[in-house]
Design an enzyme around this catalytic site. Sequence first.
Site, short mmCIF file in Angstrom:
data_model
loop_
_atom_site.label_atom_id
_atom_site.label_comp_id
_atom_site.label_asym_id
_atom_site.label_seq_id
_atom_site.Cartn_x
_atom_site.Cartn_y
_atom_site.Cartn_z
N ARG A 72 0.81 -1.22 0.00
CA ARG A 72 0.00 0.00 0.00
C ARG A 72 0.84 1.27 0.00
O ARG A 72 0.35 2.35 0.29
CB ARG A 72 -0.97 -0.02 1.18
N HIS A 105 3.33 -11.33 -4.83
CA HIS A 105 2.11 -10.62 -5.25
C HIS A 105 2.42 -9.13 -5.37
O HIS A 105 2.96 -8.54 -4.46
CB HIS A 105 1.01 -10.86 -4.21
N TYR A 108 -1.32 -3.56 -4.84
CA TYR A 108 -2.71 -3.47 -5.34
C TYR A 108 -2.96 -2.27 -6.23
O TYR A 108 -3.79 -2.31 -7.12
CB TYR A 108 -3.69 -3.40 -4.16
N HIS A 145 -2.34 -7.80 -10.38
CA HIS A 145 -3.72 -7.56 -10.84
C HIS A 145 -3.66 -6.70 -12.11
O HIS A 145 -2.98 -5.67 -12.11
CB HIS A 145 -4.51 -6.82 -9.76
N GLU A 180 -3.24 -12.17 -12.96
CA GLU A 180 -4.26 -12.86 -12.14
C GLU A 180 -5.67 -12.54 -12.67
O GLU A 180 -5.96 -11.39 -13.01
CB GLU A 180 -4.13 -12.40 -10.68
N ASP A 214 -7.35 -17.56 -9.74
CA ASP A 214 -7.77 -17.49 -8.35
C ASP A 214 -9.17 -18.11 -8.26
O ASP A 214 -10.09 -17.65 -8.95
CB ASP A 214 -7.78 -16.00 -7.92
N HIS A 217 -11.93 -15.59 -7.23
CA HIS A 217 -12.20 -14.62 -8.29
C HIS A 217 -12.98 -15.28 -9.45
O HIS A 217 -13.89 -14.67 -10.01
CB HIS A 217 -10.90 -14.03 -8.84
N HIS A 251 -4.38 -19.50 -7.15
CA HIS A 251 -4.65 -18.94 -5.82
C HIS A 251 -5.86 -19.69 -5.29
O HIS A 251 -6.90 -19.75 -5.95
CB HIS A 251 -4.97 -17.45 -5.90
N ASP A 264 -14.73 -9.63 -4.38
CA ASP A 264 -13.46 -10.29 -4.09
C ASP A 264 -13.37 -10.51 -2.59
O ASP A 264 -12.71 -9.76 -1.88
CB ASP A 264 -12.34 -9.37 -4.60
N HIS A 266 -12.43 -13.35 0.03
CA HIS A 266 -11.87 -14.69 0.25
C HIS A 266 -12.43 -15.31 1.53
O HIS A 266 -12.70 -14.62 2.49
CB HIS A 266 -10.36 -14.63 0.37
N GLU A 296 -4.70 -17.97 0.01
CA GLU A 296 -4.80 -16.55 0.41
C GLU A 296 -6.03 -16.38 1.29
O GLU A 296 -6.70 -15.35 1.26
CB GLU A 296 -4.97 -15.66 -0.81
ZN LIG Z 1 -5.58 -14.09 -5.57
ZN LIG Z 2 -4.36 -11.01 -6.08
#
Ligand SMILES: [Zn+2]
Ligand SMILES: [Zn+2]
Length: 379
Positions: A72, A105, A108, A145, A180, A214, A217, A251, A264, A266, A296
Amino acid sequence: MANLLPATTKTMKKASTKATSKGSKTFKYPRVADCAFKFGAHVSTSGGVSNAVTNAMDVGAYSFAMFLKSPRKWVSPEIKDEEAANFKQLCEKHGYDPRTDILPHGSYFINLANPDAEKEQKAFDSFVDDLKRCEKLNIGLYNFHPGSSLDSDHKEALARLAKNINKAIEQTDFVKIVIENMAGHGNLIGSDLQDIRDVIDMVENKERVGVCVDTCHTFAAGYDIRTEKDYHTFWNKFETVIGWKYLSAIHLNDSKAPLGANRDLHQKLGYGFLGLEVFRIIANDEKLKKIPIILETPVGNDDSIYGEEIKLLEWLQDRSIDDVDFIKKSSELSSSGAKERAEHLKKFEDKAKKTAKKPATKRKSGSIDSMLSKKPKTE
Ligand SMILES: [Zn+2]
Ligand SMILES: [Zn+2]
């Protein structure tokens, strides 16, 4: 090779409570010698990137994911030479091949498809910085992403993304850029497999591009994978649209939101709307044997959940759908997740009713900001 442990030792209890010693370090969830799959998890790098290796060993992972810098923040300190050497030495010690078993990864907010030139450049610089960090650690795969077209033309956004992937490949040596698939639709790139195909078509060096699927996803994007039949239908579609050779990683997440919810969210394996069956199918799917299969799932501060889930995946190998213990386990986990499923189903239905009443507007879920606001820990 399948799990060859005799049936009597294939209980999760025995596997998860037995600890082995590696040098001075004792690992709570020891790996088994004959696991046929690279089950792993997204682990913490807190205190230094080399800690990811021992964190992965602690949960009994055969592969792992991590962040290369704070996901971030735009700028993070460089990885020091000594830390990189330590990372590589620990990988060697514990048998992780960084070229094939580690899938970092990306941050974001990296949106290589951003129509604003300045923001696109900023995203690109951070992206290349991530790739260079991979190469410093001898890591061969990098997952990210694909971003959002925001309010721009979708096809042009795909072209911008591909152009930046091409540029990034030119500026680096070997790391494979792994795209992804995404949960949302609207402006978001990659919830439709065709988007990923279109981008790959525009990538010049196809040896340096791959895809990570994923499970959460996929399901949230509207591809049902809950039964053997639907699971194979999805992969046939993947083969037709994208092609096996690009499949570089999985994933592994259950989903808190129902099929096609475009959320999204999880969930722990077996607790969500996917249910345990798809993970049993995956743990017996020959074609996934050589690639990282990364958990994840939401674990909060308790990474031991990953340890338990990897043991669960090991246990699912060679189990059939009518195995009595599998049916029991599946039902137990489903009961544990029932309350959360009911809550999310209600939210989804309420939202669907509101959307039906309102005139059609551009979906908010397509923006990177709205994605960030609802991210689980590793997403
Ligand atoms: Zn993922
Ligand atoms: Zn991801």
